[in-house]
Design a protein around this motif. Structure first.
Motif, mmCIF file in Angstrom:
data_model
loop_
_atom_site.group_PDB
_atom_site.id
_atom_site.type_symbol
_atom_site.label_atom_id
_atom_site.label_comp_id
_atom_site.label_asym_id
_atom_site.label_seq_id
_atom_site.Cartn_x
_atom_site.Cartn_y
_atom_site.Cartn_z
ATOM 1 N N ILE A 12 0.857 -1.178 0.000
ATOM 2 C CA ILE A 12 0.000 0.000 0.000
ATOM 3 C C ILE A 12 0.895 1.230 0.000
ATOM 4 O O ILE A 12 2.039 1.187 0.457
ATOM 5 C CB ILE A 12 -0.972 0.038 1.206
ATOM 6 C CG1 ILE A 12 -0.220 -0.018 2.539
ATOM 7 C CG2 ILE A 12 -1.991 -1.072 1.121
ATOM 8 C CD1 ILE A 12 -1.118 0.173 3.754
ATOM 9 N N LEU A 13 0.390 2.309 -0.554
ATOM 10 C CA LEU A 13 1.101 3.577 -0.536
ATOM 11 C C LEU A 13 0.523 4.394 0.602
ATOM 12 O O LEU A 13 -0.675 4.652 0.650
ATOM 13 C CB LEU A 13 0.922 4.318 -1.864
ATOM 14 C CG LEU A 13 1.646 5.652 -1.977
ATOM 15 C CD1 LEU A 13 3.170 5.451 -1.894
ATOM 16 C CD2 LEU A 13 1.279 6.334 -3.279
ATOM 17 N N SER B 224 4.183 19.208 7.073
ATOM 18 C CA SER B 224 5.166 18.183 6.713
ATOM 19 C C SER B 224 4.432 17.038 6.040
ATOM 20 O O SER B 224 3.284 16.736 6.373
ATOM 21 C CB SER B 224 5.886 17.663 7.946
ATOM 22 O OG SER B 224 6.592 18.699 8.581
ATOM 23 N N ASN B 225 5.106 16.399 5.098
ATOM 24 C CA ASN B 225 4.526 15.251 4.392
ATOM 25 C C ASN B 225 5.487 14.078 4.442
ATOM 26 O O ASN B 225 6.701 14.255 4.300
ATOM 27 C CB ASN B 225 4.257 15.603 2.922
ATOM 28 C CG ASN B 225 3.219 16.688 2.790
ATOM 29 O OD1 ASN B 225 2.097 16.514 3.222
ATOM 30 N ND2 ASN B 225 3.595 17.797 2.185
ATOM 31 N N ILE B 226 4.942 12.910 4.615
ATOM 32 C CA ILE B 226 5.717 11.677 4.570
ATOM 33 C C ILE B 226 4.953 10.720 3.665
ATOM 34 O O ILE B 226 3.746 10.518 3.835
ATOM 35 C CB ILE B 226 5.881 11.042 5.961
ATOM 36 C CG1 ILE B 226 6.533 12.025 6.922
ATOM 37 C CG2 ILE B 226 6.679 9.737 5.871
ATOM 38 C CD1 ILE B 226 6.507 11.570 8.372
ATOM 39 N N ILE B 227 5.647 10.135 2.692
ATOM 40 C CA ILE B 227 5.048 9.157 1.788
ATOM 41 C C ILE B 227 5.973 7.946 1.752
ATOM 42 O O ILE B 227 7.195 8.094 1.656
ATOM 43 C CB ILE B 227 4.884 9.740 0.370
ATOM 44 C CG1 ILE B 227 3.974 10.967 0.405
ATOM 45 C CG2 ILE B 227 4.322 8.691 -0.589
ATOM 46 C CD1 ILE B 227 3.911 11.721 -0.911
ATOM 47 N N TYR C 169 10.156 12.430 2.406
ATOM 48 C CA TYR C 169 9.569 13.357 3.379
ATOM 49 C C TYR C 169 9.894 14.792 2.999
ATOM 50 O O TYR C 169 10.920 15.084 2.379
ATOM 51 C CB TYR C 169 10.064 13.047 4.791
ATOM 52 C CG TYR C 169 11.547 13.123 4.979
ATOM 53 C CD1 TYR C 169 12.143 14.298 5.397
ATOM 54 C CD2 TYR C 169 12.356 12.011 4.754
ATOM 55 C CE1 TYR C 169 13.512 14.381 5.565
ATOM 56 C CE2 TYR C 169 13.725 12.075 4.926
ATOM 57 C CZ TYR C 169 14.299 13.265 5.327
ATOM 58 O OH TYR C 169 15.654 13.359 5.492
ATOM 59 N N GLU C 170 8.979 15.665 3.344
ATOM 60 C CA GLU C 170 9.138 17.102 3.135
ATOM 61 C C GLU C 170 8.845 17.788 4.447
ATOM 62 O O GLU C 170 7.785 17.575 5.034
ATOM 63 C CB GLU C 170 8.159 17.609 2.075
ATOM 64 C CG GLU C 170 8.331 16.999 0.712
ATOM 65 C CD GLU C 170 7.218 17.383 -0.241
ATOM 66 O OE1 GLU C 170 6.276 18.066 0.171
ATOM 67 O OE2 GLU C 170 7.307 16.994 -1.405
ATOM 68 N N ILE C 171 9.789 18.589 4.910
ATOM 69 C CA ILE C 171 9.586 19.289 6.192
ATOM 70 C C ILE C 171 9.621 20.790 5.924
ATOM 71 O O ILE C 171 10.388 21.283 5.171
ATOM 72 C CB ILE C 171 10.670 18.907 7.229
ATOM 73 C CG1 ILE C 171 10.553 17.421 7.516
ATOM 74 C CG2 ILE C 171 10.531 19.736 8.472
ATOM 75 C CD1 ILE C 171 11.577 16.880 8.472
#
Length: 79
Positions: free
Chosen positions: A46-47, A59-62, A77-79
């Protein structure tokens, strides 16, 4: 592929996993057309996408999660 066939496959997919090509119930012409592409069926991955918001900061984490082996990989990740 006809719009009606796409809709039928979409509805069937929503009812569960498509685990093998025979689950699609394709005719010989549709099977031939599909054979031109690299396809895969049920893959236990799964994503995961997480967005964390704190006031004005985001912030994003994938990452991909392997359900069978219970491991995450390809973290971005983007912080």
């Amino acid at each position: 592929m006809a719009p009606q066939k796409r809709e039928q496959l979409s509805l069937r997919q929503g009812q569960g996993f498509i685990e093998k090509p025979t689950d699609l119930n394709l005719n010989s012409e549709e099977k031939f057309r599909l054979s031109k592409y690299k396809t895969s069926f049920f893959e236990p991955y799964i994503l995961v996408s997480i967005e964390i918001i704190d006031g004005t900061n985001t912030s994003n984490i994938i990452f991909e999660y392997d359900i069978k082996n219970k491991k995450g990989s390809n973290f971005v990740y983007e912080i």
